[in-house]
Design an enzyme around this catalytic site. Structure first.
Site, PDB file in Angstrom:
ATOM      1  N   HIS A   1       0.809  -1.215   0.000  1.00 32.19           N
ATOM      2  CA  HIS A   1       0.000   0.000   0.000  1.00 32.19           C
ATOM      3  C   HIS A   1       0.846   1.270   0.000  1.00 32.19           C
ATOM      4  O   HIS A   1       0.313   2.374  -0.200  1.00 32.19           O
ATOM      5  CB  HIS A   1      -0.932  -0.003   1.215  1.00 32.19           C
ATOM      6  CG  HIS A   1      -2.309   0.516   0.909  1.00 32.19           C
ATOM      7  ND1 HIS A   1      -2.581   1.347  -0.155  1.00 32.19           N
ATOM      8  CD2 HIS A   1      -3.500   0.315   1.538  1.00 32.19           C
ATOM      9  CE1 HIS A   1      -3.868   1.641  -0.174  1.00 32.19           C
ATOM     10  NE2 HIS A   1      -4.459   1.031   0.839  1.00 32.19           N
TER      11      HIS A   1
ATOM     12  N   ASP B   1      -1.913   2.229  -4.868  1.00 30.21           N
ATOM     13  CA  ASP B   1      -3.158   2.712  -4.284  1.00 30.21           C
ATOM     14  C   ASP B   1      -4.249   1.661  -4.424  1.00 30.21           C
ATOM     15  O   ASP B   1      -4.238   0.853  -5.371  1.00 30.21           O
ATOM     16  CB  ASP B   1      -3.605   4.001  -4.972  1.00 30.21           C
ATOM     17  CG  ASP B   1      -2.654   5.167  -4.695  1.00 30.21           C
ATOM     18  OD1 ASP B   1      -1.968   5.118  -3.649  1.00 30.21           O
ATOM     19  OD2 ASP B   1      -2.599   6.092  -5.525  1.00 30.21           O
TER      20      ASP B   1
END
Length: 455
Positions: free
Chosen positions: A427, A431
Site C-alpha cells: 500500500h 493505491d
C-alpha cells in the site's frame, strides 16, 4: 602426521555468514579428496563443501543449525605430512584423534569461530551449489519427545551398530523426518542395507500393530507428548523471509470473483486437441498471460521497492515468480520474460521449474529476480486467502479453487464455474483503486479468453 584445517569457504556475493545445515561426516571418519563434508546454506542456495585432501576427521567446527562466519574453522582433519596448521601441538592433537573416533560418532564441542593471529595459507576448497534442500534430518539434533522416547523408537532396539550411518535416499530421509521415524532403528532391505520407502511402510505397520496390541481404546487415549522441532535450513530462511515481508510491507488484500466457465471450456478443448503433442494446459498459463497483458496497463505493479533507498523500479519485462511447494518448504522459481511465452511454452517452463525446485536442482538464477508473484494451492486453494508479498516486490496474485455454483444469468439460474483471486499489494506503492483496477483488468481477460490472443 599433521593437522589440516578447512575453513568456511567464501561463497561470494558479499556473503559474510552461512548456516550449517548438514554434516556428511563425523569425528573419526576417514575422508578422501573431493568427498563432501558438509552442506551450508546461504540466502539463496545450499552449497556442498568437499574435502581438498585425504585424512581422518579430528573434530567438527559446529553443529547443524549453527550460523558460522566465512573464514571460521569448519572441520579439522588429521593428514599425512605436516598439514597446514603450525606443527607446535600437532602431535598431541593427532594422538587424541583415535580416542575421539573410538568414543562415539558425536561431534565434539565446536572450535572457536575465529582465531587470533595470522592464518596459515591453505588451498580453498571448491564448493558445489544447489537450490535449498531439506537437511538430512538425522544429522540434526533429534526432536526431543517429552514424556517419552524419540518417535517410533521407544520399543525397538537399533537395527545397526551405534555410529553406523543408515543408507537412504534424500526422499526417504525427508519422509522419515516428516513421520518422526529415526532411521537408525529401521532395517534396510535395499542394496547394501539401504532403507527404502517400503521399509518405512513396514516400520509404520509394525508400530501400529504393536500399539494396537498394547492399548485398548487408543482412539481416545490421552496424548501428553511434546515434540520440539528445530527451525533450521530452508525452514529458517522461509520464516525470516515471511517475517521481513510482514514487518516492512503494509499489505492491502483485494478479493474478486471470476467466472472461468468459458476459460475452462477453452482449456478442455485445447487439451483435447493438442495435449498429446504439446502437453497439458493448466489454468496457470492463462493466468500468467492475463497478468502479462494487465501489467502493460499498470506498470507500477510490475515493480520492486527498495524502501531503504526510497526507490521504486518498474520493469518492462515480466519475471513471474511462481510459488511452488516442495518437500523442503515453499520456494518461488522464476519464469523469466513471461511476456515472450505462448500458453504451451509457459506451461512447459512452469512444470520444468517446479520439478527442478522439488528435486533440488534449480539453478540460483532460476530462483531470483522476480518482479511479481503468482501463487496457487490448486484444489486446496480455499475460497479466499491473504497471500504474503515476496519482498521487495509490490504485488502478489493468489488463486483460489474453482467451484461450480448456481448463478443468475439473464433471468435464469445456470451452473457456472467460479474462482476467486485473492491478491495483496504494497500500500506504500500501489493505491487501492489501482489495485482493484488491475484485478478487474485480469478478470476481463479471463472471463473473455479470446482477448488473451488479441493484440
Amino acid at each position: 602426521m599433521g593437522i589440516h584445517i578447512i575453513k568456511m569457504p567464501d561463497i561470494g556475493e558479499g556473503i559474510a555468514e552461512v548456516e550449517l545445515v548438514e554434516w556428511h561426516v563425523q569425528a573419526g571418519d576417514a575422508v578422501v579428496e573431493d568427498q563432501v563434508l558438509a552442506d551450508v546454506m546461504t540466502d539463496k542456495a545450499t552449497v556442498q563443501v568437499p574435502s581438498p585432501v585425504h585424512g581422518r576427521v579430528v573434530s567438527l567446527g559446529g553443529k547443524v543449525g549453527d550460523v558460522m562466519a566465512v573464514g571460521s574453522e569448519l572441520i579439522r582433519l588429521e593428514v599425512e605430512g605436516e598439514g597446514n596448521e603450525a606443527t607446535v601441538g600437532a602431535t598431541s592433537r593427532a594422538a587424541a584423534a583415535p580416542a575421539a573416533a573410538a568414543a562415539a560418532p558425536v561431534a565434539p564441542e565446536p572450535e572457536p569461530a575465529s582465531r587470533s593471529g595470522p592464518e596459515p595459507a591453505e588451498p580453498r576448497p571448491a564448493v558445489r551449489a544447489t537450490v535449498p534442500a531439506a537437511p538430512e534430518r538425522e544429522s540434526a539434533p533429534a526432536p526431543a519427545a517429552r514424556g517419552g522416547q524419540a518417535p517410533h523408537a521407544a520399543s525397538h532396539a537399533p537395527s545397526r551398530p551405534e555410529g553406523q550411518r543408515p543408507l537412504a535416499s534424500p526422499a526417504v530421509r525427508r519422509r522419515a523426518w516428516d513421520l518422526g521415524i529415526t532411521l537408525q532403528y529401521v532395517p534396510g532391505t535395499g542394496p547394501a542395507g539401504r532403507i527404502t520407502h517400503g521399509d518405512l511402510d513396514a516400520w509404520l505397520a509394525r508400530d501400529r500393530n504393536a500399539t494396537s496390541n498394547r492399548t485398548t481404546g487408543a482412539l481416545y487415549a490421552a496424548q501428553d507428548q511434546e515434540t520440539e522441532v528445530p527451525v533450521i535450513g530452508l525452514r529458517r530462511k522461509i520464516a525470516q523471509k515471511m517475517q521481513e515481508a510482514k514487518r516492512r510491507i503494509p499489505h492491502f488484500t483485494y478479493v474478486e470473483e471470476i467466472d472461468v466457465t468459458e476459460l475452462e471450456s477453452l482449456r478442455a478443448r485445447l487439451n483435447a486437441l493438442h495435449s498429446a503433442e504439446r502437453g497439458k494446459l493448466t489454468l496457470l498459463p492463462f493466468l500468467a498471460r492475463a497478468m502479462v497483458l494487465a501489467l502493460r496497463e499498470f506498470p507500477q505493479i510490475n515493480a520492486r521497492y527498495d524502501d531503504d533507498a526510497g526507490v521504486v523500479t518498474q520493469y518492462g519485462a515480466v519475471h513471474l515468480g511462481v510459488a511452488a511447494q516442495t518437500p523442503s518448504g515453499l520456494m518461488v522459481p522464476v519464469l523469466h520474460h513471461a511476456e515472450t511465452l505462448d500458453l504451451w511454452s509457459c506451461a512447459a517452463e512452469v512444470a520444468r521449474l517446479a520439478e527442478a525446485a522439488r528435486q533440488g536442482k534449480a539453478a540460483r538464477d532460476e530462483l531470483t529476480g522476480s518482479t511479481i508473484t503468482l501463487t496457487s494451492l490448486g484444489a486446496l486453494g480455499g475460497i479466499v486467502s491473504t497471500p504474503v508479498i515476496n519482498h521487495p516486490e509490490v504485488a502478489i496474485v493468489g488463486v483460489n479453487r474453482v467451484v461450480e455454483r448456481p448463478v443468475f444469468q439473464e433471468g435464469r439460474v445456470v451452473a457456472r464455474k467460479l474462482m476467486n483471486l485473492s491478491s495483496s499489494f504494497d500500500h506504500r506503492v500501489v493505491d487501492g483503486m489501482h489495485a482493484a483496477e488491475f484485478i478487474q483488468c485480469i478478470r476481463r481477460y479471463l472471463e473473455c479468453p479470446a482477448l488473451l490472443f488479441v493484440e
